[in-house]
Design an enzyme around this catalytic site. Structure first.
Site, PDB file in Angstrom:
ATOM      1  N   ASP A  98      69.147  16.531  13.036  1.00 32.09           N
ATOM      2  CA  ASP A  98      68.160  15.548  12.593  1.00 32.09           C
ATOM      3  C   ASP A  98      67.784  14.575  13.707  1.00 32.09           C
ATOM      4  OD1 ASP A  98      68.072  16.654  10.083  1.00 32.09           O
ATOM      5  OD2 ASP A  98      69.521  15.271   9.214  1.00 32.09           O
ATOM      6  N   THR A 142      67.216  10.960   1.622  1.00 30.87           N
ATOM      7  CA  THR A 142      68.576  11.507   1.659  1.00 30.87           C
ATOM      8  C   THR A 142      69.375  10.955   2.837  1.00 30.87           C
ATOM      9  OG1 THR A 142      67.741  13.433   2.881  1.00 30.87           O
ATOM     10  CG2 THR A 142      67.955  13.648   0.497  1.00 30.87           C
ATOM     11  N   ALA A 143      68.852   9.939   3.506  1.00 34.23           N
ATOM     12  CA  ALA A 143      69.535   9.369   4.669  1.00 34.23           C
ATOM     13  C   ALA A 143      70.139   8.006   4.310  1.00 34.23           C
ATOM     14  CB  ALA A 143      68.556   9.281   5.842  1.00 34.23           C
ATOM     15  N   TYR A 144      69.813   6.976   5.067  1.00 29.55           N
ATOM     16  CA  TYR A 144      70.417   5.655   4.887  1.00 29.55           C
ATOM     17  C   TYR A 144      70.184   5.120   3.477  1.00 29.55           C
ATOM     18  CZ  TYR A 144      71.974   1.054   6.667  1.00 29.55           C
ATOM     19  OH  TYR A 144      72.649  -0.111   6.912  1.00 29.55           O
TER      20      TYR A 144
END
EC number: 2.7.1.23
Length: 280
Positions: free
Chosen positions: A67, A178-180
């Site tokens: 990513d 779907t990250a931080y």
């Protein structure tokens, strides 16, 4: 489809280099001109012509890595017209990359012959005190510095949406959900939706929850004049300081990013949770 294919590869990764060599071998055998990005420093790829994703990207680009590699590539692209990207996972997680390395050659053939679904992902221009800094793909986080409390006001199209006393706020795209944002308790957004997610981070105001707003909204994060100095982090790559009273504006960037997807919608959630469990 005709024309040269560019190659961007994760640095200091034996796995990424091995996959890149397979990609190059297939391209050469298919009679396709290979261009290698200026950031790639593997000796095995040094004999090919160079290009810069920030100045003269070819019409098609293969990204091999994780990513971080992909996000850095998109940030370097700036607001230029997007080439068509193919993404091959050669990192630890790679939520954003849908081609596994064991299928790289097969999917590359599909890419060359046009057997894929093109998905255009929106990006958002981030202004710091009125100055454009970058077009984010995943998220922008405005957070406390040195473990002190952040005090911010969040506006959507000029209307106050949140007053936060806590660790800050994450403004994420659908792809960045779907990250931080997810780590902060935000929702997973289906990739077919086009929205912005505002996720407060550890607020003292326990009633505060994530807010999902239309993708065309203009989001403003204002540091309270009573706040401690804050940090603005764009896609985990660019970091800036924000003083009390400072303002961050986020609005849709004119140019999206074009990515060739192959099985993106098939078993999407199964693949998503499999990669989430990889953190265990």
């Amino acid at each position: 489809m005709s024309g040269a294919v560019g190659l961007v590869v994760k640095r200091r990764s034996g796995i990424a280099e091995d996959v890149a060599r397979l990609v190059v071998k297939e391209l050469v055998e298919s009679g396709v001109e290979v261009l290698v990005d200026e950031t790639v420093d593997y000796p095995s790829l040094s004999g090919f012509p160079r290009f810069s994703i920030s100045r003269d990207p070819p019409g098609r680009v293969v990204v091999v890595g994780g990513d971080g590699t992909l996000l850095r590539t998109f940030l370097r692209l700036g607001e230029r017209e997007s080439p068509l990207f193919m993404t091959i996972k050669a990192g630890k997680k790679g939520f954003l990359l849908d081609v596994e390395r064991y299928e790289a050659v097969e999917r590359l053939r599909d890419f060359l012959e046009g057997r894929f679904r093109e998905v255009v992902y929106p990006r958002y221009r981030v202004y710091l005190e009125g100055e454009a800094r970058a077009c984010m793909f995943n998220d922008t986080a405005v957070t406390a510095n040195n473990a002190k409390m952040a005090r911010v006001h969040v506006f959507v199209d000029g209307d106050l949406a949140m007053n936060i006393d806590g660790d800050g706020v994450v403004v994420s795209t659908t792809a960045g959900s779907t990250a931080y944002s997810l780590s902060g308790g935000g929702p997973i957004i289906d990739p077919r939706l086009d929205v912005i997610v505002l996720t407060p981070l550890n607020p003292v105001q326990l009633f505060l929850r994530s807010i999902v707003v239309p993708s065309g909204s203009r989001v403003t994060v204002e540091a309270s004049v009573y706040s401690n100095p804050l940090v603005v982090n764009i896609d985990g790559q660019y970091v800036y300081e924000l003083e009390p009273g400072g303002i961050v504006d986020i609005e849709r960037c004119g140019s999206g990013v074009r990515i060739a997807r192959f099985r993106w919608w098939e078993d999407y959630y199964e693949r998503l949770y499999t990669r989430l469990l990889a953190y265990w």
